[in-house]
Scaffold this motif. Structure first.
Motif, PDB file in Angstrom:
ATOM      1  N   LYS A 154     -55.642 -25.359  -6.847  1.00  0.00           N
ATOM      2  CA  LYS A 154     -54.531 -26.268  -7.478  1.00  0.00           C
ATOM      3  C   LYS A 154     -54.383 -26.054  -8.988  1.00  0.00           C
ATOM      4  O   LYS A 154     -55.467 -26.204  -9.561  1.00  0.00           O
ATOM      5  N   ASP A 188     -49.082 -34.193  -9.765  1.00  0.00           N
ATOM      6  CA  ASP A 188     -49.375 -33.172  -8.995  1.00  0.00           C
ATOM      7  C   ASP A 188     -47.756 -32.637  -8.706  1.00  0.00           C
ATOM      8  O   ASP A 188     -47.721 -31.324  -8.343  1.00  0.00           O
ATOM      9  N   ILE A 193     -50.192 -24.701  -5.565  1.00  0.00           N
ATOM     10  CA  ILE A 193     -51.220 -24.614  -4.610  1.00  0.00           C
ATOM     11  C   ILE A 193     -51.410 -23.168  -4.361  1.00  0.00           C
ATOM     12  O   ILE A 193     -50.299 -22.484  -3.933  1.00  0.00           O
TER      13      ILE A 193
END
Ligand SMILES: *[C@@H]1O[C@H](CO)[C@@H](O)[C@H](O)[C@H]1NC(C)=O
Ligand SMILES: *[C@@H]1O[C@H](CO)[C@@H](O)[C@H](O)[C@H]1NC(C)=O
Ligand SMILES: *[C@@H]1O[C@H](CO)[C@@H](O)[C@H](O)[C@H]1NC(C)=O
Ligand SMILES: *[C@@H]1O[C@H](CO)[C@@H](O)[C@H](O)[C@H]1NC(C)=O
Ligand SMILES: *[C@@H]1O[C@H](CO)[C@@H](O)[C@H](O)[C@H]1NC(C)=O
Length: 537
Positions: A154, A188, A193
């Motif tokens: 990530k 985020d 990812i």
């Protein structure tokens, strides 16, 4: 016939012995020593003996004499073994033997792998801020899995990685995955990812990566509704309602109305709902709903459309004209929304209203004459007032009727006489004063029941009658006025007067007239309509 030469094939721990014939025919194989092929692809091995010129023959074998699992094509000094498609059965050491007088042999190891597709990223649910979510990296159809490594990253930082060093008895393609659970934050949003799979093939890492920009969701927050001008409206008004709800992605706003059966009727897919020319039926609960992929949130608002009171009606039972002492019910109703409140009042002399009751029915028991008057019913709600009036008349049978002559019932010619009639409970306007005569009664123009005879003449003598009458009853009184002549002191029963009555009377016999006059005193002639009606029942 010295036979030697030992060839050891790389990683496969398989010992394969090649017995080269002494004549030493040179044999070449392409590719050299080892071939790496992916399952499902097409691959070929080519065997040749460049030094041989004639009478060439080739033969292909596998290490343990299992089937070749390929097709052999020989042309001149070359022989090709084609494997199409490559399968697990091709994972062998192959041996090509050439003979052209002398003989020669060459072996080759075939290694296979499977790594056909990019890894896949799967989420246990849509990633939502503040809610744990599991991301899974899936690598399909891998062989051999003991050479696979999966890593999840990530924002360029490794979250987790794993090797799959398992002992597998049966050769097969395996699908492997790696999971990681975390709780997304607003930071985020938009981060990358990456799912990365590495398979070591022939000692070299082969890497496949799948990146994904992280879609982070925020469930719709409590909607905020603004209503302009108000939730309380009058019939015919318009209203505009705007609803907002925060969330990521921005929630889709819709408006609907709650129906009586609990269902909802969709009205608009817009944030703003405008209702025009509102009617009473438009009153109710309106629902704003904010929807996005991770949730739904709703808020209700109640609109009331008021209708000013109207059609106020009064019913009076038994009647608005009553006999004193009886009871009456006056009932009022009024339409409107919200349902109007009823207020009964009585109109006072000065025009003001005296409030009496908030009940729909106003009951008056044992009414008195003073209860007569104008009663007002008002239907009242927030939207207005509507009123209706009814006049109540309470009557009593006339009583205490008195008829007098002033100064006396016996006067002289030329005197002034006042004939006066009064009634205890009936206004003077309902009093009728008459002078009786054989030719017909004469109604006298009286003022407040009084009639004045200026300078009495003989002709003014006679019977005077007073009558008071209303819907309830009737009373009669009479007196006889005697007027004496100034010159001749005539007898009371003067022959002149007697002759006048005898001559003019067609109906009453003379004797009757005498008795009539003899009843000089008050005639008590009272007659009640009410009594008569009651006796009929
Ligand atoms: C055999 O090889 C020759 C020369 O390389 C070629 O011309 C010929 O077409 C090939 N024959 C077959 C049947 O493949
Ligand atoms: C991640 O790292 C690679 C190289 O390691 C770099 O090219 C890339 O810009 C980095 N990405 C981010 C978002 O930091
Ligand atoms: C309401 O939404 C509809 C489509 O759902 C659109 O055609 C219309 O223009 C919108 N009206 C307003 C006032 O935004
Ligand atoms: C008035 O209403 C009451 C209650 O309904 C009833 O008992 C009564 O008889 C009514 N009176 C008249 C005069 O109608
Ligand atoms: C209104 O009605 C209630 C019950 O019907 C009664 O008790 C009350 O006395 C009434 N009020 C008036 C002012 O008539």
């Amino acid at each position: 016939m010295p036979r030697n030469i030992v060839v050891i094939f790389g990683a496969s721990n398989i010992l394969w012995m090649v017995f080269a014939v002494s004549q030493n025919v040179k044999v070449e194989i392409f590719p050299e020593d080892k071939m790496i092929a992916q399952i499902g692809d097409s691959a070929s091995l080519t065997c040749s003996a460049p030094d041989c010129e004639s009478s060439l023959s080739f033969s292909w074998r596998t290490q343990i004499d299992s089937p070749l699992n390929g097709k052999v094509k020989t042309n001149g000094t070359r022989s090709t073994l084609v494997m199409n498609p490559v399968s697990f059965e091709n994972e062998h050491s192959y041996l090509c033997t050439v003979s052209c007088g002398n003989k020669g042999e060459r072996g080759i190891q075939v290694e296979i792998y499977s790594f056909p597709k990019d890894p896949e990223i799967h989420w246990s649910s849509l990633p939502e801020v503040g809610k744990p979510v599991t991301v899974r990296c899936l690598v399909p159809d891998v062989y051999p899995v003991e050479k696979l490594e999966i890593e999840l990253l990530k924002d360029n930082h490794s979250m987790v990685s794993q090797n799959f060093l398992e002992l597998i008895d049966i050769k097969s393609k395996e699908t492997k995955s790696l999971e990681f659970t975390f709780t997304p934050t607003e930071e985020d949003i938009g981060k990358a990812i990456v799912c990365q799979a590495t398979l070591i093939i022939d000692g070299q890492p082969s890497v496949k990566t799948t990146p994904e920009k992280m879609q982070v969701y925020i469930s719709p927050k409590d909607p905020v509704i603004s209503v302009n001008p108000s939730t309380s409206l009058q019939e015919g008004d318009s209203v505009m309602m705007t609803c907002t709800s925060e969330g990521l992605p921005a929630p889709q706003i819709s408006w609907s109305k709650k129906l009586d059966n609990g269902d909802q009727q969709l009205l608009s897919g817009n944030a703003t709902l405008t209702l025009i020319a509102m009617r009473m039926e438009d009153s109710g609960i309106y629902v704003c709903e904010g929807v996005n992929p991770v949730g739904t949130n709703r808020k209700e608002v109640e609109l009331t459309v008021q209708v000013a009171p109207r059609d106020t009606t009064i019913s009076v039972n038994p009647s608005s004209t009553l006999e004193e002492g009886s009871s009456v019910n006056m009932t009022c109703s009024s339409d409107g929304f919200p349902a109007p409140k009823i207020l009964w009042s009585k109109k006072l002399r000065d025009g003001n209203l005296e409030p009496l009751s908030e009940n729909t029915t106003l009951t008056l028991t044992s009414t008195k004459m003073e209860d007569s008057g104008i009663y007002v019913c008002e239907g009242i709600n927030q939207a207005g007032i509507n009123r209706k009036e009814v006049e109540l008349i309470i009557q009593a049978a006339p009583k205490d009727l008195q008829l007098t002559a002033f100064p006396s019932e016996s006067v002289k010619e030329g005197d002034t006489v006042i004939i006066s009639c009064t009634c205890g409970n009936v206004p003077p306007t309902l009093i009728i004063l008459k002078k009786k005569a054989e030719t017909g009664d004469t109604v006298l123009k009286s003022t407040d029941g009084a009639y004045t005879i200026h300078r009495a003449r003989l002709a003014d003598a006679g019977v005077y009658e007073c009558e008071s009458k209303n819907e309830i009853g009737l009373q009669l009184r009479s007196i006889t006025l005697d007027v004496k002549g100034r010159e001749s002191n005539k007898d009371y029963f003067s022959s002149e007067l007697l002759v006048l009555y005898c001559a003019s009377s067609l109906i009453i016999p003379a004797i009757g007239v005498i008795i009539y006059f003899a009843r000089k005193a008050n005639m008590r002639g009272s007659y009640s309509l009410v009594d008569a009606q009651k006796s009929k029942v």
